[in-house]
Design an enzyme around this catalytic site. Structure first.
Site, PDB file in Angstrom:
ATOM      1  CD  GLU A 113      -2.959  -1.276   0.237  1.00 22.71           C
ATOM      2  OE1 GLU A 113      -2.988  -0.401  -0.656  1.00 22.71           O
ATOM      3  OE2 GLU A 113      -3.741  -2.244   0.286  1.00 22.71           O
ATOM      4  CG  HIS A 137      -4.202  -0.385   5.802  1.00 26.77           C
ATOM      5  ND1 HIS A 137      -5.569  -0.169   5.762  1.00 26.77           N
ATOM      6  CD2 HIS A 137      -3.996  -1.581   5.202  1.00 26.77           C
ATOM      7  CE1 HIS A 137      -6.150  -1.201   5.157  1.00 26.77           C
ATOM      8  NE2 HIS A 137      -5.218  -2.073   4.813  1.00 26.77           N
ATOM      9  CG  HIS A 139      -6.967  -5.628   7.696  1.00 28.27           C
ATOM     10  ND1 HIS A 139      -6.453  -6.742   7.047  1.00 28.27           N
ATOM     11  CD2 HIS A 139      -6.730  -4.591   6.860  1.00 28.27           C
ATOM     12  CE1 HIS A 139      -5.924  -6.386   5.888  1.00 28.27           C
ATOM     13  NE2 HIS A 139      -6.062  -5.083   5.756  1.00 28.27           N
ATOM     14  CD  GLU A 167     -14.002  11.425  26.342  1.00 29.42           C
ATOM     15  OE1 GLU A 167     -12.890  11.038  25.994  1.00 29.42           O
ATOM     16  OE2 GLU A 167     -14.268  11.827  27.482  1.00 29.42           O
ATOM     17  CG  HIS A 208      -9.351  -3.561   2.894  1.00 27.84           C
ATOM     18  ND1 HIS A 208      -8.721  -3.750   1.682  1.00 27.84           N
ATOM     19  CD2 HIS A 208      -8.358  -3.601   3.824  1.00 27.84           C
ATOM     20  CE1 HIS A 208      -7.423  -3.908   1.879  1.00 27.84           C
ATOM     21  NE2 HIS A 208      -7.177  -3.823   3.168  1.00 27.84           N
TER      22      HIS A 208
HETATM   23  O1  2HA Z   1      -1.622  -7.009   3.441  1.00 26.75           O
HETATM   24  O2  2HA Z   1      -3.452  -4.801   4.491  1.00 26.75           O
HETATM   25  O3  2HA Z   1      -4.286  -3.789   2.197  1.00 26.75           O
HETATM   26  C1  2HA Z   1      -1.459  -5.680   3.658  1.00 26.75           C
HETATM   27  C2  2HA Z   1      -2.768  -5.015   3.518  1.00 26.75           C
HETATM   28  C3  2HA Z   1      -3.208  -4.646   2.178  1.00 26.75           C
HETATM   29 ZN    ZN Z   2      -5.402  -4.036   4.128  1.00 27.16          ZN
END
Ligand code: 2HA
Ligand code: ZN
Length: 269
Positions: A113, A137, A139, A167, A208
């Site tokens: 990414e 990033h 998940h 909050e 995602h």
């Molecule tokens: O594997 O999260 O979006 C890495 C990620 C791709």
């Molecule tokens: Zn991801």
């Protein structure tokens, strides 16, 4: 040598793993270093750095240095072997490539990414007068589950989150952006995300996960943690049956008490 930026970066990666946000190789992190942080670790730098091309040109990031996680690497393993699972890159003078100054050993590459990270740094840095240094990033399960229950719309998402924990409106008064499902890992999703990062400090990717940004690791981790917690509360309340929620008037009272400006487009009053 005290705790370096490399140590702080590794701690955040593992903190995300402990939250359950980084199954397998899921998620990635990047940090824009300042000059002092570079000096602290410059003794580690390679004398013959590998050079790689970027899929697009990032002129505004020329000569900037970033700590990045490695593509296909597991957040869980970062503290065990930082030099294999993360690295430091310097964007070259034209913004069209970079050198690997440290880490990413055994031929590893920066996160898949990387285009979204760099474009977000470019946009967010401009939007915050240079304060933004972290792009993260993850998940998290609840925020991802929430995207199955609403249209891909920042206003809908932001109102739900503001109403789900008192909050929230103070932590992200601009709201949270949302990108509909797209193939991850390329320049298209990078552009779609960055188009919202001028307005929001975090953008959710439908089905995602999330991208959060901030001036340091605490602020960025705290932002994602707050959003994920609000999503969890919302889903629990929705399962139990919601009969009342925080009103728009209460959101305004909150903004006044904490001296923040709420995004007026997301209020009904
Ligand atoms: O594997 O999260 O979006 C890495 C990620 C791709
Ligand atoms: Zn991801």
């Amino acid at each position: 040598m005290g705790e370096t930026a490399i140590d702080r970066f590794a701690r955040m990666c593992y903190d995300g793993f402990l939250q359950g946000w980084h199954e397998r190789n899921g998620g990635n992190l990047s940090y824009r270093m300042d000059e002092n942080e570079m000096k602290e670790v410059s003794a580690l730098f390679s004398t013959e750095p590998r050079h790689m091309d970027l899929p697009m040109t990032f002129e505004d990031l020329a000569d900037e240095c970033f700590i990045v996680t490695g593509s296909g690497r597991y957040m869980r393993n970062i503290p065990l072997a930082p030099e294999k699972n993360m690295g430091i890159i310097r964007i070259d003078g034209t913004g069209s490539g970079y050198s690997i100054l440290w880490g990413l050993e055994d031929g590893a590459k920066p996160t898949s990414e990387l285009p979204t990270h760099l474009l977000n740094h470019q946009v967010r840095s401009k939007a915050t007068g240079g304060r933004c240094r972290v792009v993260y990033h993850a998940h998290p399960a609840n925020i991802t589950a929430l995207t199955y229950t609403i249209a891909p719309d920042a206003r809908t998402l932001s109102r739900i989150l503001w109403q789900s924990e008192t909050e929230c409106a103070v932590v992200f008064p601009d709201g949270v952006g949302m990108v509909d499902w797209m193939v991850p890992g390329g320049t298209e999703i990078a552009k779609a995300t960055a188009m919202q990062m001028d307005r929001y400090s975090a953008v959710v990717w439908a089905f995602h996960g999330i991208f959060g940004t901030g001036s340091d690791f605490d602020e960025t981790f705290g932002l994602v943690h707050t959003i994920e917690k609000a999503a969890e509360i919302y889903l629990k309340a929705k399962g139990a049956g919601i009969v009342r929620t925080i009103t728009d008037e209460e959101l305004q009272e909150l903004a006044k008490a904490f001296n923040v400006r709420l995004n007026r487009d997301f209020l009904n009053v």
